[in-house]
Design a protein around this motif. Sequence first.
Motif, mmCIF file in Angstrom:
data_model
loop_
_atom_site.group_PDB
_atom_site.id
_atom_site.type_symbol
_atom_site.label_atom_id
_atom_site.label_comp_id
_atom_site.label_asym_id
_atom_site.label_seq_id
_atom_site.Cartn_x
_atom_site.Cartn_y
_atom_site.Cartn_z
ATOM 1 N N LEU A 159 0.858 -1.178 0.000
ATOM 2 C CA LEU A 159 0.000 0.000 0.000
ATOM 3 C C LEU A 159 0.894 1.228 0.000
ATOM 4 C CD1 LEU A 159 -2.745 1.482 0.390
ATOM 5 C CD2 LEU A 159 -2.471 1.130 2.850
ATOM 6 N N PRO A 160 0.994 1.961 -1.133
ATOM 7 C CA PRO A 160 1.866 3.158 -1.179
ATOM 8 C C PRO A 160 1.362 4.233 -0.241
ATOM 9 C CG PRO A 160 1.191 2.442 -3.381
ATOM 10 C CD PRO A 160 0.322 1.707 -2.420
ATOM 11 N N LEU A 161 2.289 5.013 0.294
ATOM 12 C CA LEU A 161 1.919 6.068 1.254
ATOM 13 C C LEU A 161 0.890 7.053 0.687
ATOM 14 C CD1 LEU A 161 5.128 7.083 3.232
ATOM 15 C CD2 LEU A 161 2.966 6.296 4.161
ATOM 16 N N PRO A 162 1.049 7.525 -0.592
ATOM 17 C CA PRO A 162 0.072 8.481 -1.117
ATOM 18 C C PRO A 162 -1.354 7.925 -1.114
ATOM 19 C CG PRO A 162 2.012 8.405 -2.519
ATOM 20 C CD PRO A 162 2.154 7.296 -1.552
ATOM 21 N N LYS A 163 -1.469 6.594 -1.347
ATOM 22 C CA LYS A 163 -2.803 5.983 -1.407
ATOM 23 C C LYS A 163 -3.417 5.846 -0.009
ATOM 24 C CE LYS A 163 -2.923 4.994 -5.879
ATOM 25 N NZ LYS A 163 -3.964 5.529 -6.764
ATOM 26 N N ALA A 164 -2.549 5.955 1.005
ATOM 27 C CA ALA A 164 -3.061 5.769 2.371
ATOM 28 C C ALA A 164 -3.347 7.086 3.069
ATOM 29 C CB ALA A 164 -2.031 4.968 3.181
ATOM 30 N N LEU B 165 -24.499 -2.185 1.277
ATOM 31 C CA LEU B 165 -24.112 -2.064 -0.139
ATOM 32 C C LEU B 165 -23.016 -1.030 -0.349
ATOM 33 C CD1 LEU B 165 -27.664 -2.284 -1.750
ATOM 34 C CD2 LEU B 165 -26.010 -4.097 -1.356
ATOM 35 N N GLN B 166 -22.515 -0.460 0.742
ATOM 36 C CA GLN B 166 -21.422 0.513 0.630
ATOM 37 C C GLN B 166 -20.218 -0.029 1.425
ATOM 38 O OE1 GLN B 166 -22.730 4.434 1.769
ATOM 39 N NE2 GLN B 166 -24.746 4.090 0.881
ATOM 40 N N PRO B 167 -19.343 -0.772 0.749
ATOM 41 C CA PRO B 167 -18.198 -1.374 1.456
ATOM 42 C C PRO B 167 -17.370 -0.309 2.164
ATOM 43 C CG PRO B 167 -18.364 -2.232 -0.770
ATOM 44 C CD PRO B 167 -19.351 -1.107 -0.697
ATOM 45 N N GLY B 168 -16.859 -0.722 3.340
ATOM 46 C CA GLY B 168 -15.997 0.183 4.101
ATOM 47 C C GLY B 168 -16.752 1.118 5.005
ATOM 48 N N ARG B 169 -18.052 1.167 4.860
ATOM 49 C CA ARG B 169 -18.825 2.088 5.720
ATOM 50 C C ARG B 169 -19.360 1.318 6.935
ATOM 51 N NH1 ARG B 169 -24.477 5.059 3.994
ATOM 52 N NH2 ARG B 169 -24.884 6.008 6.029
ATOM 53 N N PRO B 170 -19.117 1.796 8.152
ATOM 54 C CA PRO B 170 -19.598 1.062 9.335
ATOM 55 C C PRO B 170 -21.104 1.197 9.517
ATOM 56 C CG PRO B 170 -18.512 3.080 10.011
ATOM 57 C CD PRO B 170 -18.362 2.998 8.508
ATOM 58 N N ARG C 234 -5.952 10.448 7.190
ATOM 59 C CA ARG C 234 -6.461 11.762 7.588
ATOM 60 C C ARG C 234 -7.919 11.669 8.059
ATOM 61 N NH1 ARG C 234 -5.041 13.944 3.356
ATOM 62 N NH2 ARG C 234 -7.032 13.961 2.236
ATOM 63 N N GLN C 235 -8.756 10.929 7.291
ATOM 64 C CA GLN C 235 -10.198 10.910 7.588
ATOM 65 C C GLN C 235 -10.562 9.886 8.669
ATOM 66 O OE1 GLN C 235 -12.214 10.214 3.875
ATOM 67 N NE2 GLN C 235 -11.649 12.206 3.023
ATOM 68 N N LYS C 236 -10.021 8.677 8.521
ATOM 69 C CA LYS C 236 -10.464 7.582 9.416
ATOM 70 C C LYS C 236 -9.531 7.357 10.601
ATOM 71 C CE LYS C 236 -13.883 6.214 6.652
ATOM 72 N NZ LYS C 236 -13.826 5.009 5.838
ATOM 73 N N ASN C 237 -8.231 7.707 10.445
ATOM 74 C CA ASN C 237 -7.255 7.344 11.484
ATOM 75 C C ASN C 237 -6.781 8.546 12.293
ATOM 76 O OD1 ASN C 237 -6.410 4.688 12.129
ATOM 77 N ND2 ASN C 237 -4.275 5.279 11.784
ATOM 78 N N LYS C 238 -7.463 9.664 12.134
ATOM 79 C CA LYS C 238 -7.149 10.890 12.888
ATOM 80 C C LYS C 238 -5.694 11.314 12.715
ATOM 81 C CE LYS C 238 -10.595 9.768 16.372
ATOM 82 N NZ LYS C 238 -10.847 9.412 17.768
ATOM 83 N N GLY C 239 -5.148 11.079 11.513
ATOM 84 C CA GLY C 239 -3.798 11.514 11.199
ATOM 85 C C GLY C 239 -2.695 10.606 11.686
ATOM 86 N N ILE D 253 -6.888 2.215 -0.562
ATOM 87 C CA ILE D 253 -7.870 2.066 0.520
ATOM 88 C C ILE D 253 -8.721 3.329 0.660
ATOM 89 C CG2 ILE D 253 -6.488 0.422 1.847
ATOM 90 C CD1 ILE D 253 -5.640 2.783 3.646
ATOM 91 N N GLY D 254 -8.674 4.212 -0.348
ATOM 92 C CA GLY D 254 -9.445 5.456 -0.299
ATOM 93 C C GLY D 254 -10.936 5.175 -0.270
#
Length: 1871
Positions: free
Chosen positions: A215-220, A350-355, A225-230, A257-258
């Motif tokens: 997983l390249p850093l730019p893709k993560a 139907l929306q993968p990744g959404r809790p 930022r959004q899910k892992n609080k930076g 993983i966006g």
Amino acid sequence: MATLEESFPRGGTRKTHKSEKALQKSVEQDNLFDISTEEKSTKRKKGQKEPAKTKTLKIKKRESIKSVREKFDILSVESLCEGMRILGCVKEVNELELVISLPNGLRGFVQVTEICDAYTKKLNEQVTQEEPLKDLLHLPELFSPGMLVRCVVSSVDTTERGKKSVKLSLNPKNVNRVLSAESLKPGMLLTGTVSSLEDHGYLVDIGVDGTRAFLPLPKAQEYIRQKNKGAKLKVGQYLNCVIEEVKASGGVVSLAIGHAEVSTAITTEEQNWTLNNLLPGLVVKAQVQKVTPHGLTLNFLTFFTGLVDFMHLDPKKAGTYFSNQAVRACILCVHPRTRVVRLSLRPILLQPGRPLIRLSCQHLGAVLDDVSVQGFFNKAGATFRLKDGTLAYARLSHLSDSENSFNPDAFKPGNTHKCRIIDYSQMDELALLSLRTAIIEAQYLRYHDIKPAAVVKGTVLTIKPYGMLVKVGEQIRGLVPAMHLADIPIKNPEKKYHVGDEVKCRVLLCDPEAKKLMMTLKKTLVESKLRAIACYSDVKPGLQTHGFIIRVKDYGCIVKFYNDVQGLVPKHELSAEYIPDPERVFYTGQVVKAVVLNCEPSKERMLLSFKLLSDPELQKEPTGHSRKKGRVINIGQLVDVRISEKTKDGLEVTVLPSNIPAFLPTPHLSDHVANSPLLYHWLQPGDTLHRVLCLSRSEGHVLLCRKPALVSTVEGGQDPKNFSEIHPGMLLIGFVKSIKDYGVFVQFPSGLSGLAPKAIMSDKFVTSTSDHFVEGQTVVAKVTNVDEEKQRMLLSLRLSDCMLGDAATTSLLLLNQCLEELQGVRSLMRNRDSILIQTLAEMTPGMILELVVQEVLEDGSVVFSGGPVPGLVLRASKYHRAGQEVESGQKKKVVVLNVDMLKLEVYVSLHQDLVNKKAKKLKKGSEHQAIVQHLEESFAVASLVDTGHLAAFSLTSHLNDTFRFDSEKLQVGQGVSLTLKTTEPGVTGLLLAVEGPAAKRTMRRTQKDSETVDEDEEVDPALAIATIKKHALSIGDMVTGTVKSIKPTHVVVTLEDGIIGCIHASHILDDVPEGTCPTAKLQVGKTVTARVIGGRDVKTFKFLPVSHPRFVRTIPELSVRPSELEDGHTALNSHSVSPMEKIKQYQAGQTVTCFLKKYNVVKKWLEVEIAPDVRGRIPLLLTSLSFKVLKHPDKKFRIGQALSATVVGPDSSKAFVCLSLIGPHKLEKGEVAMGRVAKVTPNEGLMVSFPFGKMGRVSVFHVSDSYSEMPLEDFIPQKVVRCYVLSTEDEVLTLSLRSSKTNPETKSRVEDPEINSIHDVKKGQLLRGYVKSIEPQGVLFGLGPSVVGLAQYSKVSQYSLFKKALYNKYLPEGRLLTAKILSVNHQKNLVELSFLPSDTGKPDVFPASPELPLSKQEERKIEAEERDQKGEEKNQKRKDKKNQKGQEEAELPSKEKTQGKRRRQTSVRGQSWAFSYLSPQETVNKKAKKAGLSEDDSGVEVYYREGEEEIEETNVLPKKQQTRPAEAPRLQLSSGFAWNVGLDSLTPALPPRAESSDSEEDENPHQAVKKRSKKEKELEKQKAEKELSRIEEALMDPRRPPESADDFDRLVLSSPNSSILWLQYMAFHLQATEIEKARAVAERALKTISFREEQEKLNVWVALLNLENMYGSQESLTKVFERAVQYNEPLKVYLHLADIYAKSEKFQEAGELYNRMLKRFRQEKAVWIKYGAFLLRRSQAGASHRVLQRALECLPRKEHIDVIAKFAQLEFQLGDAERAKAIFENMLSIYPKRTDVWSVYIDMTIKHCSQKEVRDIFERVIHLSLAPKRMKFFFKRYLDYEKQHGTEKDVQAVKAKALEYVEAKSSVLEE
């Protein structure tokens, strides 16, 4: 149709031809869904074509509606299987597991080790390091409720309560195992976990073999930022990933993983999904194929068909679905066997990744009425429609209270029920219901519903050592800790609470997240009406409430309330009165009422007080107001007080008349330590005490004292008030204030205090200060030193310094005072209401009572009833039973000895001389012998021997005289000398007396009942670890453990948490074959499953009940018997069963399997174990009928071996079963048994003892089939004999040792037949027998045990002797002769015999002589000879007798040899005595010593008995000498001088007689003595003078060895410090058996030898110890030892005594002494090494190994190597060489450069191992990298060894290696 076949190949690959789509749409149902209930293959056979389609249609037509419903059945636990992949939602996150919500209301669990491999590895690292890793996140940080996760079912287990539990795994390796590297395609949506952080990105574990996902850093960045609080991604973080790029055929994939990529990821046909690798959570485009009332059938990815149950329809579109409608669906699960695919149409999935957002239901716990049924599913449950229109679901198990009461008809659609919402299923967005009555009516449904301080009701589930588990609700369990089971601590909670009981508790703490509920059953807390504190913020000052103490400290108490709220009560707030030591007043768990003083909620701090005064004005009153009225008490003032309250440490009193509160501690009630608790017990609130002394006053706290000695000191003005009044030499009376290791602090009434150092505390040696004095004890102190500046003084408490007067006067004074106080206690008892107490108060010693025996206890004591009042306990100890046989119900007269006023028991005696005392007038001051009958702490009661009166005498003669060595302590039954001081008993019932000197004491002879003690009880050290570990096991629990070590009779197992358990040999197999060792079936390291059957205390090794407070510290006793693992178990709860009751279950004759524990050499029995708690003993005589086995039982029986034994009966010790290996031991007529010779009676026979006290008699005629001259010569006491039982008519059996009886199969020749009656005798027979006696009629001759014949004098010999004395001389009793039977008269029982040679054919019974009949001259000569012989030595007498008897009797020379042999044996025991215990430097010359051992010992001859019936002289001495007492063995010194000087030389006044002249005289015994001429007389005189001068010269010779006491006195005067001389002097006396003189010499030596000569003095002490060990009693040895310890280095004395014990084979005493040494000198390595060597010499290798382990725990680390090396050397010399090598190898692996260890190892190997092993070690050591100097040393040693043991070639080889080493070293230096 080929294309159709291609569409469904094996595994189902992706379809590429679109031309087949139309055909597929026309198929309404996929063939895959034909098999929903049973597993069928989805593969089609190659040859199958169009007919398959028609067959499917036919099947469909035959399907009923029922089958359609079954197909749409929702998931149940039964339908899950291992390997099934399923989509779930995180419901709860705990520290070690995740709770996952699964579709259709199911639930599963994920362990912390099932996240991913990288995370598990990190966890293991953390466990290994035992500290948290910084980069390791906990589960709550990795997962959050609502998260969707892909799971795989790893197992479906059944819990203990019969419920199914689903275990899941999130590990990508398990979830994505169905994918291969080649199957990975861009766009695929997978799940993975972060495995590591790299420079440019993250490595992600997607679980596909051969694939590296990056997983390249730019893709993560967006996700971070959004899910892992930076924050950076961490190892184990769970990700939804989309494959962006695939390289190298799937070897490397790039991920994204966006949110945009993941949420829009859709599964397409191009991704080549198959039914084998289809994963849950994939979103697919699908088409409705069929609509049914129970759900939909969908077609997706062209060829696949799936089911959607009603729960997973879109709620908004429910009822609007139609065929061919296009929808988006999410795969929920795929069944691995049936390939059934289940999908969901719920929009949230139907929306993968959404809790998931909705995680709970707002009405959770609500009870609903009239809820209507929507639908019923056979295997899963039912759905209901709630009032608001939403659906709810109830599992099948929640539809009824039990399976039996379930009725499916009640759940038809439209029926209504009452139910309760119990949970919420996130995956289904449905509420879960329960119709169970218990749940609907439950007070609490979840832990969240329970609030702290709430009162709840529950049911007792189980009682464990740590507390009680209570069921509060269906899923709620709470713990009541052991401390909270009652207001006060209770030992046996199972007696108060039982499983199933309803209990009312109060909640202490509830943590819903951790599901932890703590409750209390303390009645005060449960029923308290005061406001409860559950939060700091709710607390207001002044609030009164109940709480409980959790800690008691010096500074106060910490009190806890509810919800972990706690506060501090400072020391000054504990009570209105000062409390010096809170730990003595309060205890942990105590319920208290407290008032809040202050509270700081922000800091969570609270200050409390126990002073509950409601009126604040009262608190301000004390000091100022009292002073106004003059109510101050001064120190030293005498006051009267009234008792107001009794506390733990003393009496709370008020001083009269002013009512000032004060405290009177218990020790200050009396001068007598024993009387203080007694007075405290009987004094009650309201009682008044007069003349009480004020000791101190501080902060309004007044301390009082009532000690008469201190009160009289103050009254007489003898108490100095300040230091200026004190000067050295003063005697002061005070009390012990505190005791320290270095001395004792003494306080005086004025408040001054001083220190008595340890050195001058006592005249006796002080080991521990606390042994000599107790706090509060009254003492007299002598001032030795005063320091006025520092206000300090030093005191002496020694009796020699502090005597107040005559010892007898002081002793009587103390006795009077003690008895007066006891009378005071009696008057207090008379004031009580209880008749029992009043009766006890009236009872005095000496009263005669008639009582009824109630019970005889196991220890031999008797309990009586029938006293003056019911309930009165009267006891007589075993000693006071006086040996009488008593039975329950018997009436007996007893005399009262003493009344125990604390236990309320009366001690009585059955001794007749006390009951029937003589009315004799006694005189004051008269001295009497008395016997101690009863002992109290400060006085004893004794009975006068001549009258039976009871007298009391004080055990102390001084206030300081409180310590006694064990040897000085009086014992009941001991004799004492008393001087009477009163002649009438008086009110106490006792005469008053004073004891005389201790020297007049006499010991009672007691037979030590050693059988009650299990000697040498060895405890496995592996089990001792259990003392540290606590456990929470109960009897019946199943446990798993690893075998740690295997012993012969038990196996040690390590359970979880390091708990040590034990499996006994009897609990390994159900059927144990005889001769096998069951423990050998198990192997070290093997894992075993066992059941707990008991727990035994580490100290007492008794089995404890599970409720016992120490059960948590017991060693669990386990069983691995197959039958016990399956069918249940036996519990070893022996707390209520006495050992006697336990062994009563074994009946005589019963066969049992037992396991040999050890062979007791001392007691001569085999110790066996039948069960862990049942032991047995097999006497050696009952092990075999073979002498070979009895001689070496260790060769026949192995430790741990299973033996089949017969129960004979219970042992006399009452704790063992007696067993036999040779069948039942009945001793009936005709039985052959083994016995031991108990006594040898000359000329009569033997007494033989059998086990269990049975005795038998063997006549001299039944000793052998062939009579001999000395038939009893070979028999000595304790010899084992095989006996045949002839008769059992008498109590004493009649036995025979004849081999024709005991071994009839050998058919040995019977030379002398049995003559049992006169009928066995025939006229003319020739029979042998023994002379009985010489009678006037003739010679009585024994032919058999009961047959005696008479030979008239005319038939005795052909010579006629006129004197009867000569017949006695020539025909002594027991002489073997042959006789002819002349006649037998059966009527008169007469047998006439003849000894004449003409009748018998044997030589004449008298010796041949030329002049017969004898002349008068010859008679005179014989008489003279008889007189001479009386004065001669034993040897000479025997020689004369032999020579006079002549040459005819051939057996006499053998007699001479035997005597010589016996003489040599007895004398050897005394040789080299004084030197055997000297240290090496004192031994004069070892060679001389050895030579001395072999010197001839002709000068000293010894006959002695060791026990009562040892070797008797009579076996070898004529009857005339039997009257002489047996002599003690004489000792010989063999170094420096010799004792074997001729006897004649000891009497130099008489000239010596040569042996030749003796023999000449012997040859002619009847020759007349010639009258000597004058010339002969002159020659004789000259000869005597020469001899005298020779003796005088010898006396002047300095080299002459000393030969008398005077010689020794001269020598010790010239060399007074030579211990060698003193020891020789002692040995001189000991050789003459003058023990007391030897003792006196030793005492002289100790006084004479200079104090600087420590070693010389020690030598004498050692010799004295050795003397007492051999000739003294245990008491005298103990006294000498105690003195020796005081005057020498204690360690040396201890070691010498241990050696003495070991060499004299007193192994038990030696073992006990070593154990004392290990406690006292645990830091001395010499003690550990000596003990190890002692154990190895006794072949106790296991015990020695354990000693080494203990030594390493106790000694400092620097000593470890030396100690281990020493033990290894001991192993080489005394134990197992292989183990020794292992120890050395282990040491050298840790310390390879310790050359000293290498050197010792080489020495030991050379001595004990082969040449190959020696060379191997040399080869290793010369290749070490050591300093050149050390290497040179080893090369030299190697060379020397080869020179001595090797060949020339070997020597050259060593030289070559040395050269090679030197060259290698020099080349290194050059470089």
